[in-house]
Design a protein around this motif. Structure first.
Motif, short mmCIF file in Angstrom:
data_model
loop_
_atom_site.label_atom_id
_atom_site.label_comp_id
_atom_site.label_asym_id
_atom_site.label_seq_id
_atom_site.Cartn_x
_atom_site.Cartn_y
_atom_site.Cartn_z
N PHE A 87 28.72 47.14 46.16
CA PHE A 87 28.36 47.81 47.40
C PHE A 87 27.96 46.84 48.51
O PHE A 87 27.97 47.21 49.67
CB PHE A 87 27.31 48.87 47.14
N GLU A 88 27.62 45.64 48.12
CA GLU A 88 27.45 44.61 49.15
C GLU A 88 28.77 44.43 49.90
O GLU A 88 28.80 44.30 51.12
CB GLU A 88 27.03 43.28 48.51
N ARG A 89 29.85 44.50 49.15
CA ARG A 89 31.18 44.36 49.76
C ARG A 89 31.48 45.52 50.70
O ARG A 89 32.04 45.33 51.78
CB ARG A 89 32.25 44.26 48.68
N LEU A 90 31.11 46.74 50.29
CA LEU A 90 31.36 47.89 51.16
C LEU A 90 30.66 47.71 52.50
O LEU A 90 31.27 47.90 53.56
CB LEU A 90 30.87 49.18 50.49
N THR A 91 29.40 47.32 52.45
CA THR A 91 28.65 47.13 53.69
C THR A 91 29.31 46.05 54.56
O THR A 91 29.47 46.22 55.77
CB THR A 91 27.20 46.74 53.38
N GLU A 92 29.68 44.94 53.92
CA GLU A 92 30.38 43.88 54.66
C GLU A 92 31.64 44.42 55.32
O GLU A 92 31.88 44.20 56.52
CB GLU A 92 30.76 42.74 53.71
N ASN A 93 32.45 45.12 54.54
CA ASN A 93 33.71 45.65 55.07
C ASN A 93 33.47 46.56 56.27
O ASN A 93 34.15 46.45 57.30
CB ASN A 93 34.43 46.45 53.99
N ILE A 94 32.51 47.46 56.14
CA ILE A 94 32.27 48.41 57.23
C ILE A 94 31.74 47.69 58.47
O ILE A 94 32.17 47.97 59.59
CB ILE A 94 31.30 49.52 56.77
N PHE B 37 37.37 52.83 49.99
CA PHE B 37 36.56 51.97 49.11
C PHE B 37 36.15 52.74 47.86
O PHE B 37 36.24 52.22 46.74
CB PHE B 37 35.30 51.51 49.85
N GLY B 38 35.74 53.98 48.04
CA GLY B 38 35.39 54.81 46.89
C GLY B 38 36.55 54.99 45.94
O GLY B 38 36.41 54.89 44.72
N GLN C 85 32.25 52.53 40.19
CA GLN C 85 31.00 52.21 40.88
C GLN C 85 30.59 53.31 41.84
O GLN C 85 29.41 53.65 41.95
CB GLN C 85 31.12 50.88 41.64
N TYR C 86 31.58 53.86 42.55
CA TYR C 86 31.25 54.95 43.46
C TYR C 86 30.64 56.11 42.70
O TYR C 86 29.66 56.73 43.14
CB TYR C 86 32.49 55.43 44.22
N GLU C 87 31.22 56.38 41.55
CA GLU C 87 30.72 57.46 40.72
C GLU C 87 29.25 57.25 40.37
O GLU C 87 28.43 58.16 40.48
CB GLU C 87 31.55 57.54 39.44
N ALA D 127 34.65 62.25 46.45
CA ALA D 127 34.24 62.70 45.12
C ALA D 127 35.31 63.60 44.50
O ALA D 127 35.66 63.46 43.33
CB ALA D 127 32.91 63.44 45.21
N LEU D 128 35.84 64.52 45.30
CA LEU D 128 36.87 65.41 44.76
C LEU D 128 38.09 64.62 44.27
O LEU D 128 38.60 64.85 43.18
CB LEU D 128 37.32 66.43 45.81
N LEU D 129 38.53 63.69 45.09
CA LEU D 129 39.73 62.94 44.72
C LEU D 129 39.50 62.07 43.49
O LEU D 129 40.39 61.87 42.67
CB LEU D 129 40.20 62.08 45.89
N ILE D 130 38.28 61.57 43.35
CA ILE D 130 37.99 60.75 42.18
C ILE D 130 37.90 61.60 40.91
O ILE D 130 38.46 61.26 39.87
CB ILE D 130 36.67 59.98 42.38
N GLN D 131 37.20 62.72 41.02
CA GLN D 131 36.85 63.45 39.80
C GLN D 131 37.87 64.48 39.36
O GLN D 131 37.90 64.87 38.20
CB GLN D 131 35.50 64.14 39.98
N HIS D 132 38.67 64.99 40.28
CA HIS D 132 39.57 66.08 39.91
C HIS D 132 41.03 65.69 40.03
O HIS D 132 41.78 66.29 40.78
CB HIS D 132 39.28 67.30 40.79
N GLU D 133 41.38 64.69 39.24
CA GLU D 133 42.76 64.20 39.31
C GLU D 133 43.76 65.29 38.96
O GLU D 133 44.91 65.26 39.39
CB GLU D 133 42.92 62.99 38.38
N GLY D 134 43.33 66.24 38.15
CA GLY D 134 44.24 67.27 37.71
C GLY D 134 44.55 68.32 38.77
O GLY D 134 45.55 69.03 38.69
#
Lengths: 199, 199
Positions: free
Chosen positions: B69-76, B100-101, B107-109, B169-176
């Motif tokens: 998440f250090e990277r996320l902050t840097e990127n943003i 990023f998520g 990690q996002y999870e 969150a939806l895209l990560i968790q509900h692949e089906g």
DNA sequence: AGAAATAAATTAACAGTGTTATTTTATTTT
DNA sequence: AAAATAAAATAACACTGTTAATTTATTTCT
């Protein structure tokens, strides 16, 4: 025949008793930290007896969620019959969705937030998507009434779902975060989304 | 003195090696189904050795998340320096957040979706909120430029966060689930939110 | 250099988990 | 009352995260 029925009803009773005790424990202590043996202690049976009524631990929660989400669908359908204004239906339906999640965090978590056991997801997701189907129907009504910017009903529905799921999930999972007033945040998300999709 | 430094660097190396192996396994098999003994096997040490470098299993993931998440902050932050238009900054920042998520689902999870171990949340949430702080700053810029309907920067920021968290969150968790095209859905959520908060 | 001290890593063990196979107990049917 | 069936319990397995005790390796001091 009589014996057979009484037996059947005893089985159903114990099955429901397991579900009731399990739900209570899951809500109070979280799914993961409730063991089969703990449930068994509460109902006064041995742990392995539970396996006569449920396939495994996930199955208990799956059945609890099925019951719970039937109620969500009923609630939303009831709300949709209260108004004629499709935008108003949408607003109330989204509100109901969020508050339902906050009132049943344990079940919402399993069905929509962290549906970890893969084999069980089909059931869970079907449960959840019954409510989503109703949302899509009302979005369709809004589109038919020419109230929406986009004609893509599926896209708009999923966009709305993402929004209300987001606020529900955040409020459930991040109790420590300094959120503004709940009511206010929920209202803001819903109004922002609706303002964003309107013509 | 020299010896001390070499020792220190060896410790750091093993520590980082544990994190690398653990991250790989967590992403591939999920945090829960990776055991300490499995990590230990991969690095060629005994399981208990890991406890010389990390407090417990949660701590391993906590440290991985911190790095990520250090990277996320840097990127943003980097993105925010590319444009002068505050609304454009907002758009790109939100896009970066979602992608990023999706690129670091494990990690996002843990940080945003299922931060289960309570004692560890402070760290996790702090990590995540560094990115949120940047979002709030840019929303502030938008408000100052008179681009927003509401003057409540905190409320607007949290509303946006709910939206982009939801789609991530939806895209990560509900692949089906039969989602519409990812790109399209993400774009729709972001544009809907922005349209909803604009004057 | 070797002895003492310190650090690093291992082995053994604990209390707990979900789950399966086996055996006992209770109920129903013949 | 005997045989068949259903319900429940016991024993056990392979695993988990983690702690305490012990061994091995490295560094420090004389």
């Amino acid at each position: 025949m009589v014996g057979r029925n009484r037996l059947q009803s005893d089985k159903d009773n114990l099955r429901q008793e397991i579900m009731d005790v399990a739900r209570e424990l899951f809500v109070a202590e979280g799914f993961r930290s409730v063991s089969m043996r703990k449930i068994a202690d509460r109902i006064g049976y041995s742990a392995t007896t539970i396996y006569l009524y449920f396939k495994d631990k996930n199955d208990i929660l799956a059945q609890i969620c099925r019951q719970t989400f039937e109620r969500l669908t009923e609630n939303i359908n009831a709300i949709y019959n209260l108004s004629d204004n499709p935008l108003e239906k949408l607003r109330s339906g989204m509100r109901e969705y969020v508050y339902f999640g906050l009132k049943n965090p344990s079940q919402y978590e399993l069905v929509f937030i962290a549906p970890l056991p893969l084999e069980f997801e089909p059931d869970g997701i079907n449960n959840g998507t019954a409510a989503f189907d109703t949302l899509r129907r009302v979005v369709g009504e809004c589109a038919a009434a020419g109230l929406l910017k986009s004609a893509d009903v599926e896209l708009t529905s999923q966009t709305l779902w993402a929004g209300i799921h987001g606020v529900t999930a955040l409020l459930i999972q991040h109790e420590g975060f300094p959120f503004v007033d709940r009511e206010k945040l929920i209202g803001s998300v819903i109004e922002t989304l609706i303002a964003g999709i309107r013509t």
